[in-house]
Design a protein around this motif. Structure first.
Motif, PDB file in Angstrom:
ATOM      1  N   HIS A 123      -7.045   4.572 -18.739  1.00  0.00           N
ATOM      2  CA  HIS A 123      -8.127   4.762 -19.708  1.00  0.00           C
ATOM      3  C   HIS A 123      -8.683   3.417 -20.199  1.00  0.00           C
ATOM      4  O   HIS A 123      -9.896   3.257 -20.334  1.00  0.00           O
ATOM      5  N   GLY A 124      -7.809   2.444 -20.433  1.00  0.00           N
ATOM      6  CA  GLY A 124      -8.254   1.130 -20.893  1.00  0.00           C
ATOM      7  C   GLY A 124      -9.182   0.446 -19.901  1.00  0.00           C
ATOM      8  O   GLY A 124     -10.299   0.062 -20.259  1.00  0.00           O
ATOM      9  N   PRO A 125      -8.753   0.302 -18.647  1.00  0.00           N
ATOM     10  CA  PRO A 125      -9.636  -0.328 -17.659  1.00  0.00           C
ATOM     11  C   PRO A 125     -10.923   0.462 -17.414  1.00  0.00           C
ATOM     12  O   PRO A 125     -11.978  -0.128 -17.207  1.00  0.00           O
ATOM     13  N   ARG A 126     -10.830   1.782 -17.471  1.00  0.00           N
ATOM     14  CA  ARG A 126     -12.031   2.606 -17.264  1.00  0.00           C
ATOM     15  C   ARG A 126     -13.029   2.411 -18.402  1.00  0.00           C
ATOM     16  O   ARG A 126     -14.234   2.329 -18.164  1.00  0.00           O
ATOM     17  N   THR A 127     -12.514   2.312 -19.624  1.00  0.00           N
ATOM     18  CA  THR A 127     -13.384   2.061 -20.772  1.00  0.00           C
ATOM     19  C   THR A 127     -13.973   0.658 -20.685  1.00  0.00           C
ATOM     20  O   THR A 127     -15.160   0.446 -20.969  1.00  0.00           O
ATOM     21  N   LEU A 128     -13.150  -0.296 -20.293  1.00  0.00           N
ATOM     22  CA  LEU A 128     -13.607  -1.674 -20.169  1.00  0.00           C
ATOM     23  C   LEU A 128     -14.745  -1.800 -19.164  1.00  0.00           C
ATOM     24  O   LEU A 128     -15.701  -2.550 -19.395  1.00  0.00           O
ATOM     25  N   VAL A 129     -14.684  -1.068 -18.075  1.00  0.00           N
ATOM     26  CA  VAL A 129     -15.749  -1.115 -17.070  1.00  0.00           C
ATOM     27  C   VAL A 129     -17.067  -0.622 -17.674  1.00  0.00           C
ATOM     28  O   VAL A 129     -18.129  -1.196 -17.407  1.00  0.00           O
ATOM     29  N   VAL A 130     -17.001   0.401 -18.509  1.00  0.00           N
ATOM     30  CA  VAL A 130     -18.217   0.900 -19.167  1.00  0.00           C
ATOM     31  C   VAL A 130     -18.778  -0.170 -20.105  1.00  0.00           C
ATOM     32  O   VAL A 130     -19.978  -0.462 -20.094  1.00  0.00           O
ATOM     33  N   VAL A 131     -17.916  -0.747 -20.909  1.00  0.00           N
ATOM     34  CA  VAL A 131     -18.352  -1.767 -21.875  1.00  0.00           C
ATOM     35  C   VAL A 131     -18.936  -2.974 -21.142  1.00  0.00           C
ATOM     36  O   VAL A 131     -19.991  -3.503 -21.521  1.00  0.00           O
TER      37      VAL A 131
END
Length: 175
Positions: free
Chosen positions: A127-135
């Protein structure tokens, strides 16, 4: 060396096309990243991350590098110059770090694609890396929009180097 009008127009066309293409590809990448983060459909998530990896590798990176290269060629081959105007420095100050960050973040994008290809991603998986990619994609889009605005509006302001070069050119033309 100053380019001929034909060369300048060709170079400008290549620069605008690669820059606008980069902007559009990042917008599409952001849409895929949001789908990958928010979708409840496992197949949709898998497809989004695989498409993101392909888009980044074969569209965004080449367009990014082409935009940077054609921009520098335009600056070196026209009277704008690399260090004469603050808007040029600002645009380079946005584009060069954006390019470097893109190249650094290709590894996490590839990792997400590999995980998506091998397993089913639940909403908690990475979830962290996936959110980071969006940001990061949203930040990249903002940077590219600012760079585009700088190219269009070209805010006034000469650097010291630019003032000196302008003065030298006036002195030579008056002789």
């Amino acid at each position: 060396m100053i380019m001929t009008p034909w060369q300048r127009k060709l170079g400008l066309t290549a620069h605008v096309l690669s820059s606008v293409g980069w902007l559009g590809a990042v917008a599409g990448f952001l849409a895929l990243a949001v789908v990958g983060l928010t979708s409840q459909d496992a197949q949709m998530v898998r497809t989004a991350y695989l498409a993101m990896d392909l888009t980044a590798r074969f569209v965004i990176v080449p367009l990014c590098l082409a935009s940077l290269l054609t921009g520098v060629v335009q600056l070196l081959g026209t009277t704008w110059g690399l260090f004469r105007h603050y808007w040029v420095l600002a645009k380079l100050g946005l584009t060069i770090p954006a390019t470097l960050l893109l190249l650094v973040h290709m590894q996490p994008i590839g990792h997400l694609a590999r995980v998506a290809a091998e397993t089913t991603l639940s909403s908690a998986t990475l979830h962290g890396p996936r959110t980071l990619v969006v940001v990061e994609a949203a930040a990249a889009l903002l940077v590219l929009l600012v760079a585009t605005a700088l190219s269009i509006y070209k805010p006034q302001g000469w650097t010291r180097y630019g003032w000196r070069k302008q003065h030298e050119q006036r002195t030579v033309s008056q002789q």
